[in-house]
Design a protein around this motif. Structure first.
Motif, PDB file in Angstrom:
ATOM      1  N   GLU A  50       0.889  -1.247   0.062  1.00  0.00           N
ATOM      2  CA  GLU A  50       0.120  -0.015   0.010  1.00  0.00           C
ATOM      3  C   GLU A  50       0.874   0.983   0.065  1.00  0.00           C
ATOM      4  O   GLU A  50       1.825   1.281   0.607  1.00  0.00           O
ATOM      5  CB  GLU A  50      -1.035   0.155   1.318  1.00  0.00           C
ATOM      6  CG  GLU A  50      -1.578  -1.189   1.410  1.00  0.00           C
ATOM      7  CD  GLU A  50      -3.175  -1.279   0.183  1.00  0.00           C
ATOM      8  OE1 GLU A  50      -3.153  -0.244  -0.521  1.00  0.00           O
ATOM      9  OE2 GLU A  50      -3.790  -2.108   0.582  1.00  0.00           O
ATOM     10  N   LEU A  51       0.413   2.275  -0.637  1.00  0.00           N
ATOM     11  CA  LEU A  51       0.948   3.572  -0.649  1.00  0.00           C
ATOM     12  C   LEU A  51      -0.025   4.474   0.081  1.00  0.00           C
ATOM     13  O   LEU A  51      -1.085   4.598  -0.160  1.00  0.00           O
ATOM     14  CB  LEU A  51       1.344   4.001  -2.061  1.00  0.00           C
ATOM     15  CG  LEU A  51       2.432   3.231  -2.629  1.00  0.00           C
ATOM     16  CD1 LEU A  51       1.835   2.440  -3.601  1.00  0.00           C
ATOM     17  CD2 LEU A  51       3.605   4.066  -3.282  1.00  0.00           C
ATOM     18  N   ASP A  57       2.392   9.854  -1.896  1.00  0.00           N
ATOM     19  CA  ASP A  57       2.757   8.667  -2.469  1.00  0.00           C
ATOM     20  C   ASP A  57       1.760   8.098  -3.190  1.00  0.00           C
ATOM     21  O   ASP A  57       1.918   7.631  -4.609  1.00  0.00           O
ATOM     22  CB  ASP A  57       3.535   7.509  -1.454  1.00  0.00           C
ATOM     23  CG  ASP A  57       4.874   8.148  -1.005  1.00  0.00           C
ATOM     24  OD1 ASP A  57       5.353   9.378  -1.330  1.00  0.00           O
ATOM     25  OD2 ASP A  57       5.235   7.603  -0.104  1.00  0.00           O
ATOM     26  N   ALA A  58       0.525   7.835  -2.504  1.00  0.00           N
ATOM     27  CA  ALA A  58      -0.450   7.090  -3.219  1.00  0.00           C
ATOM     28  C   ALA A  58      -1.182   8.110  -4.385  1.00  0.00           C
ATOM     29  O   ALA A  58      -1.544   7.647  -5.462  1.00  0.00           O
ATOM     30  CB  ALA A  58      -1.566   7.043  -2.217  1.00  0.00           C
ATOM     31  N   VAL A  59      -1.081   9.351  -4.074  1.00  0.00           N
ATOM     32  CA  VAL A  59      -1.648  10.404  -5.296  1.00  0.00           C
ATOM     33  C   VAL A  59      -0.616  10.227  -6.382  1.00  0.00           C
ATOM     34  O   VAL A  59      -1.197  10.086  -7.481  1.00  0.00           O
ATOM     35  CB  VAL A  59      -1.936  11.815  -4.870  1.00  0.00           C
ATOM     36  CG1 VAL A  59      -1.994  12.714  -6.213  1.00  0.00           C
ATOM     37  CG2 VAL A  59      -2.854  11.865  -3.739  1.00  0.00           C
ATOM     38  N   THR A  60       0.531  10.180  -6.109  1.00  0.00           N
ATOM     39  CA  THR A  60       1.697  10.221  -7.508  1.00  0.00           C
ATOM     40  C   THR A  60       1.557   8.658  -8.039  1.00  0.00           C
ATOM     41  O   THR A  60       1.498   8.723  -9.362  1.00  0.00           O
ATOM     42  CB  THR A  60       2.943  10.254  -6.903  1.00  0.00           C
ATOM     43  OG1 THR A  60       3.258  11.568  -6.303  1.00  0.00           O
ATOM     44  CG2 THR A  60       4.057  10.280  -7.768  1.00  0.00           C
ATOM     45  N   VAL A  61       1.394   7.876  -7.389  1.00  0.00           N
ATOM     46  CA  VAL A  61       1.613   6.458  -7.957  1.00  0.00           C
ATOM     47  C   VAL A  61       0.323   6.124  -8.517  1.00  0.00           C
ATOM     48  O   VAL A  61       0.340   5.547  -9.716  1.00  0.00           O
ATOM     49  CB  VAL A  61       1.763   5.456  -6.869  1.00  0.00           C
ATOM     50  CG1 VAL A  61       1.737   3.989  -7.415  1.00  0.00           C
ATOM     51  CG2 VAL A  61       3.292   5.473  -6.444  1.00  0.00           C
ATOM     52  N   SER A  62      -0.734   6.628  -8.166  1.00  0.00           N
ATOM     53  CA  SER A  62      -1.897   6.465  -8.794  1.00  0.00           C
ATOM     54  C   SER A  62      -1.920   7.120 -10.203  1.00  0.00           C
ATOM     55  O   SER A  62      -2.462   6.699 -11.226  1.00  0.00           O
ATOM     56  CB  SER A  62      -3.266   6.302  -8.019  1.00  0.00           C
ATOM     57  OG  SER A  62      -3.399   8.218  -7.846  1.00  0.00           O
ATOM     58  N   ARG A  63      -1.506   8.397 -10.277  1.00  0.00           N
ATOM     59  CA  ARG A  63      -1.563   8.836 -11.457  1.00  0.00           C
ATOM     60  C   ARG A  63      -0.633   8.250 -12.447  1.00  0.00           C
ATOM     61  O   ARG A  63      -0.714   8.262 -13.718  1.00  0.00           O
ATOM     62  CB  ARG A  63      -1.156  10.448 -11.154  1.00  0.00           C
ATOM     63  CG  ARG A  63      -1.103  11.448 -12.274  1.00  0.00           C
ATOM     64  CD  ARG A  63      -0.451  12.837 -12.045  1.00  0.00           C
ATOM     65  NE  ARG A  63       1.008  12.688 -11.594  1.00  0.00           N
ATOM     66  CZ  ARG A  63       1.450  12.982 -10.489  1.00  0.00           C
ATOM     67  NH1 ARG A  63       0.729  13.573  -9.508  1.00  0.00           N
ATOM     68  NH2 ARG A  63       2.822  12.803 -10.149  1.00  0.00           N
ATOM     69  N   LEU A  71       0.857   5.379 -12.525  1.00  0.00           N
ATOM     70  CA  LEU A  71       0.485   4.110 -13.221  1.00  0.00           C
ATOM     71  C   LEU A  71      -1.010   3.696 -13.398  1.00  0.00           C
ATOM     72  O   LEU A  71      -1.363   2.661 -13.652  1.00  0.00           O
ATOM     73  CB  LEU A  71       0.898   3.011 -11.743  1.00  0.00           C
ATOM     74  CG  LEU A  71       2.463   3.160 -11.595  1.00  0.00           C
ATOM     75  CD1 LEU A  71       2.761   2.173 -10.424  1.00  0.00           C
ATOM     76  CD2 LEU A  71       3.254   2.932 -12.654  1.00  0.00           C
ATOM     77  N   GLN A  72      -1.879   4.581 -13.238  1.00  0.00           N
ATOM     78  CA  GLN A  72      -3.021   4.651 -13.663  1.00  0.00           C
ATOM     79  C   GLN A  72      -3.941   3.599 -12.702  1.00  0.00           C
ATOM     80  O   GLN A  72      -4.556   2.758 -13.273  1.00  0.00           O
ATOM     81  CB  GLN A  72      -3.404   4.317 -15.083  1.00  0.00           C
ATOM     82  CG  GLN A  72      -2.723   5.578 -15.965  1.00  0.00           C
ATOM     83  CD  GLN A  72      -3.074   5.223 -17.232  1.00  0.00           C
ATOM     84  OE1 GLN A  72      -3.113   3.972 -17.886  1.00  0.00           O
ATOM     85  NE2 GLN A  72      -2.764   6.181 -18.339  1.00  0.00           N
ATOM     86  N   LEU A  73      -3.756   3.892 -11.474  1.00  0.00           N
ATOM     87  CA  LEU A  73      -4.212   2.923 -10.456  1.00  0.00           C
ATOM     88  C   LEU A  73      -5.550   3.454  -9.686  1.00  0.00           C
ATOM     89  O   LEU A  73      -5.375   5.008  -9.674  1.00  0.00           O
ATOM     90  CB  LEU A  73      -3.204   2.314  -9.446  1.00  0.00           C
ATOM     91  CG  LEU A  73      -1.944   1.606  -9.887  1.00  0.00           C
ATOM     92  CD1 LEU A  73      -0.946   1.485  -8.774  1.00  0.00           C
ATOM     93  CD2 LEU A  73      -2.621   0.274 -10.384  1.00  0.00           C
ATOM     94  N   THR A  74      -6.186   2.913  -9.290  1.00  0.00           N
ATOM     95  CA  THR A  74      -7.384   3.480  -8.385  1.00  0.00           C
ATOM     96  C   THR A  74      -7.058   4.170  -7.296  1.00  0.00           C
ATOM     97  O   THR A  74      -6.109   3.560  -6.396  1.00  0.00           O
ATOM     98  CB  THR A  74      -8.407   2.328  -8.392  1.00  0.00           C
ATOM     99  OG1 THR A  74      -8.898   1.927  -9.438  1.00  0.00           O
ATOM    100  CG2 THR A  74      -9.800   3.159  -7.775  1.00  0.00           C
TER     101      THR A  74
END
Length: 94
Positions: free
Chosen positions: A25-26, A30-36, A38-41
């Motif tokens: 989990e991020l 970090d979560a905002v960056t990775v979701s953007r 890698l196109q993750l939810t």
């Protein structure tokens, strides 16, 4: 979240992949960056959606890490730990 906070404090410039069960989990920025990237939810850890999070299955983490590294990001990987002398928290604890 204390363990995540301690690990993030040690790796402030890296995207922190934090192992929780079957997922890495991020959280927060970090979560905002990775979701953007890698196109993750993007979801949230709390009902008020103040703690953004996203995650990837542990068995596929290498693919996601490589994509981020190719884009120039630094990553850190952390597994949760438990001090053996302390009892585990009961899932029914309130």
């Amino acid at each position: 979240m204390r363990q995540w906070t301690a690990a993030k404090r040690e790796n402030p410039d890296a995207l922190l992949f934090f192992r929780m069960g079957d997922f890495y989990e991020l959280f927060y920025d970090d979560a905002v960056t990775v979701s953007r990237e890698l196109q993750l939810t993007l979801t949230a850890r709390d009902r008020e959606r103040n703690q953004p999070m996203c995650g990837v299955p542990y068995h596929a983490v290498e693919t996601y890490l490589m994509r981020l590294l190719r884009k120039g990001y630094r990553v850190a990987i952390c597994d949760r730990w438990r001090i053996p002398s302390l009892p585990r928290r009961s899932s029914g604890a309130r």
